[in-house]
Design an enzyme around this catalytic site. Sequence first.
Site, PDB file in Angstrom:
ATOM      1  N   GLY A  22      43.076  39.097  47.690  1.00 31.53           N
ATOM      2  CA  GLY A  22      43.188  40.226  46.755  1.00 31.53           C
ATOM      3  C   GLY A  22      44.448  40.138  45.924  1.00 31.53           C
ATOM      4  N   ALA A  23      44.776  38.918  45.474  1.00 27.19           N
ATOM      5  CA  ALA A  23      46.060  38.686  44.797  1.00 27.19           C
ATOM      6  C   ALA A  23      46.045  39.107  43.332  1.00 27.19           C
ATOM      7  CB  ALA A  23      46.422  37.202  44.892  1.00 27.19           C
ATOM      8  N   ASN A  24      44.869  39.483  42.820  1.00 30.66           N
ATOM      9  CA  ASN A  24      44.789  39.769  41.383  1.00 30.66           C
ATOM     10  C   ASN A  24      45.148  41.202  41.025  1.00 30.66           C
ATOM     11  OD1 ASN A  24      42.058  40.134  42.728  1.00 30.66           O
ATOM     12  ND2 ASN A  24      41.762  41.271  40.828  1.00 30.66           N
ATOM     13  N   GLY A  26      47.081  45.232  42.229  1.00 29.90           N
ATOM     14  CA  GLY A  26      47.842  46.121  43.101  1.00 29.90           C
ATOM     15  C   GLY A  26      48.919  45.435  43.925  1.00 29.90           C
ATOM     16  N   GLY A  28      48.675  43.096  46.254  1.00 26.93           N
ATOM     17  CA  GLY A  28      48.550  41.636  46.351  1.00 26.93           C
ATOM     18  C   GLY A  28      49.155  40.959  45.131  1.00 26.93           C
ATOM     19  N   SER A 152      46.950  50.733  57.120  1.00 29.26           N
ATOM     20  CA  SER A 152      47.170  51.964  56.347  1.00 29.26           C
ATOM     21  C   SER A 152      47.512  53.087  57.312  1.00 29.26           C
ATOM     22  CB  SER A 152      45.874  52.306  55.602  1.00 29.26           C
ATOM     23  OG  SER A 152      45.853  53.671  55.232  1.00 29.26           O
ATOM     24  N   TYR A 177      36.575  53.730  56.495  1.00 28.95           N
ATOM     25  CA  TYR A 177      37.846  53.110  56.071  1.00 28.95           C
ATOM     26  C   TYR A 177      38.832  53.144  57.237  1.00 28.95           C
ATOM     27  CZ  TYR A 177      42.141  52.195  53.400  1.00 28.95           C
ATOM     28  OH  TYR A 177      43.329  51.668  52.940  1.00 28.95           O
TER      29      TYR A 177
HETATM   30  N1  NAP Z   1      47.502  51.573  47.606  1.00 29.44           N
HETATM   31  C1  NAP Z   1      47.725  52.293  48.702  1.00 29.44           C
HETATM   32  O1  NAP Z   1      48.258  53.417  48.655  1.00 29.44           O
HETATM   33  C2  NAP Z   1      47.348  51.738  50.038  1.00 29.44           C
HETATM   34  C3  NAP Z   1      47.571  52.549  51.153  1.00 29.44           C
HETATM   35  C4  NAP Z   1      47.264  52.045  52.412  1.00 29.44           C
HETATM   36  C5  NAP Z   1      46.768  50.766  52.558  1.00 29.44           C
HETATM   37  N2  NAP Z   1      46.545  50.006  51.450  1.00 29.44           N
HETATM   38  C6  NAP Z   1      45.989  48.648  51.654  1.00 29.44           C
HETATM   39  O2  NAP Z   1      46.590  47.725  50.786  1.00 29.44           O
HETATM   40  C7  NAP Z   1      45.694  46.644  50.537  1.00 29.44           C
HETATM   41  C8  NAP Z   1      45.705  46.297  49.048  1.00 29.44           C
HETATM   42  O3  NAP Z   1      45.152  47.373  48.317  1.00 29.44           O
HETATM   43  P1  NAP Z   1      45.687  47.820  46.882  1.00 29.44           P
HETATM   44  O4  NAP Z   1      46.254  49.182  47.036  1.00 29.44           O
HETATM   45  O5  NAP Z   1      46.514  46.775  46.283  1.00 29.44           O
HETATM   46  O6  NAP Z   1      44.299  47.991  46.113  1.00 29.44           O
HETATM   47  P2  NAP Z   1      43.680  47.251  44.833  1.00 29.44           P
HETATM   48  O7  NAP Z   1      44.618  47.313  43.676  1.00 29.44           O
HETATM   49  O8  NAP Z   1      42.336  47.870  44.659  1.00 29.44           O
HETATM   50  O9  NAP Z   1      43.554  45.753  45.304  1.00 29.44           O
HETATM   51  C9  NAP Z   1      42.590  45.391  46.253  1.00 29.44           C
HETATM   52  C10 NAP Z   1      42.312  43.920  46.126  1.00 29.44           C
HETATM   53  O10 NAP Z   1      41.303  43.583  47.086  1.00 29.44           O
HETATM   54  C11 NAP Z   1      40.328  42.825  46.417  1.00 29.44           C
HETATM   55  N3  NAP Z   1      38.994  42.878  47.027  1.00 29.44           N
HETATM   56  C12 NAP Z   1      38.143  43.917  47.105  1.00 29.44           C
HETATM   57  N4  NAP Z   1      36.994  43.507  47.654  1.00 29.44           N
HETATM   58  C13 NAP Z   1      37.122  42.202  47.920  1.00 29.44           C
HETATM   59  C14 NAP Z   1      36.271  41.218  48.459  1.00 29.44           C
HETATM   60  N5  NAP Z   1      34.998  41.473  48.795  1.00 29.44           N
HETATM   61  N6  NAP Z   1      36.743  39.965  48.610  1.00 29.44           N
HETATM   62  C15 NAP Z   1      37.989  39.649  48.231  1.00 29.44           C
HETATM   63  N7  NAP Z   1      38.835  40.526  47.687  1.00 29.44           N
HETATM   64  C16 NAP Z   1      38.392  41.793  47.532  1.00 29.44           C
HETATM   65  C17 NAP Z   1      40.287  43.391  45.006  1.00 29.44           C
HETATM   66  O11 NAP Z   1      39.627  42.515  44.127  1.00 29.44           O
HETATM   67  P3  NAP Z   1      38.937  43.074  42.777  1.00 29.44           P
HETATM   68  O12 NAP Z   1      40.053  43.348  41.817  1.00 29.44           O
HETATM   69  O13 NAP Z   1      38.069  41.951  42.378  1.00 29.44           O
HETATM   70  O14 NAP Z   1      38.197  44.315  43.150  1.00 29.44           O
HETATM   71  C18 NAP Z   1      41.766  43.518  44.754  1.00 29.44           C
HETATM   72  O15 NAP Z   1      42.298  42.297  44.364  1.00 29.44           O
HETATM   73  C19 NAP Z   1      44.348  47.074  51.080  1.00 29.44           C
HETATM   74  O16 NAP Z   1      44.107  46.439  52.302  1.00 29.44           O
HETATM   75  C20 NAP Z   1      44.504  48.580  51.315  1.00 29.44           C
HETATM   76  O17 NAP Z   1      43.715  49.065  52.372  1.00 29.44           O
HETATM   77  C21 NAP Z   1      46.820  50.456  50.188  1.00 29.44           C
END
Ligand code: NAP
Length: 331
Positions: A22-24, A26, A28, A152, A177
């Site tokens: 998920g490096a693209n 947020g 990542g 989380s 979730y």
């Molecule tokens: N943001 C918060 O407040 C928060 C809080 C608690 C935990 N987290 C955790 O942090 C992590 C990163 O989340 P984020 O906040 O950075 O969200 P994000 O911006 O939505 O990034 C999520 C990443 O996961 C990728 N992804 C989704 N489905 C996938 C799949 N089937 N295969 C491979 N990659 C996939 C997305 O790709 P696409 O762009 O192609 O969809 C995107 O690159 C997650 O595990 C989340 O549970 C975040």
Amino acid sequence: MADDWTTDDVQDLSGSTIVVTGANSGLGYEATRAFARKGGHVVMACRSVERGREAAGEIRDELPAASLSVHECDLADLDSVRAFAEEFEATYPSLHVLCNNAGVMAIPRAETEQGFERQFGVNHLGHFALTGLLLDRLIGTGGETRVVTHSSNVHERGEIDFDDLNSVERYDPWDAYAQSKLANLLFAYELDRRLRDAGLDVKSVACHPGYADTDLQRRGPEMRGSKPRLFAMKASNALFAQSAAVGALPLLYAATHPGIEGGQYVGPGGFRNLRGTPEVQRSSERSYDREDARRLWAVSEELTGVRYGFDRSLPGRVGRLAGRVTDGRPG
Ligand SMILES: NC(=O)c1ccc[n+]([C@@H]2O[C@H](COP(=O)([O-])OP(=O)(O)OC[C@H]3O[C@@H](n4cnc5c(N)ncnc54)[C@H](OP(=O)(O)O)[C@@H]3O)[C@@H](O)[C@H]2O)c1
């Protein structure tokens, strides 16, 4: 608390290879940028190569010397995870850090290619399989290597429903979730115990970002076509969330800080652990339950078809059995 720990404090990563799922987007994306700034080579494991390349291009605009490569890895398809792992093994001789970061949150019920509930399948099972398949590289790299798994705060309300892991009988998007994020922790701690029992120099560490402004919160409302929820999520992010760059600090700290021990949990130390600089924390009591961890491990091996092996005494290369695929397909 690691007072004012920032990306500047990430140690020099020259010569290191780091995989970020998920490096693209947020967290990542921010972690990839920070790793690259410190000289690491980042393998961006993305479900869309196009989105991955766009993100890599943005990082290169800012950091022309960034060493990045983009590979497809769709965690909702175990064939894609296997193909990624095979390509990685064929291309890269070492792996210093694996960041199990990608995730989806509170989406309407959907299934992965192999028929698993999507949040459990992507957030937990996909990463379970990926880690097992890359374990040989982590073990064989030499010196300390790490696996970091993103959980989380929501894990605290999670329960593993062993009778209905795929939420077929009853689906609540937040419960699913929470289950997946609790599974991330049970997995991370059990992995660390198994690595230590085997005397291997691979650490498994868990982390969480608090509350950070990313795309994560808008996916559910978008998939439901709910404009009011989308608006509420955007407003909440604007008012309460910290930036994605700050939200990525616990992941960066867990991945690189020399003082981190295997089995630790890193999160932001500020208000209600929703914001702030990284510190080592305790997760819920349930997340340390060894019986649940062993049970989840066994069922994850069965569902993914990826069996871990930690036996260093086997003939041939160290960890030869690591990540062995038993029957090639999940049951
Ligand atoms: N943001 C918060 O407040 C928060 C809080 C608690 C935990 N987290 C955790 O942090 C992590 C990163 O989340 P984020 O906040 O950075 O969200 P994000 O911006 O939505 O990034 C999520 C990443 O996961 C990728 N992804 C989704 N489905 C996938 C799949 N089937 N295969 C491979 N990659 C996939 C997305 O790709 P696409 O762009 O192609 O969809 C995107 O690159 C997650 O595990 C989340 O549970 C975040």
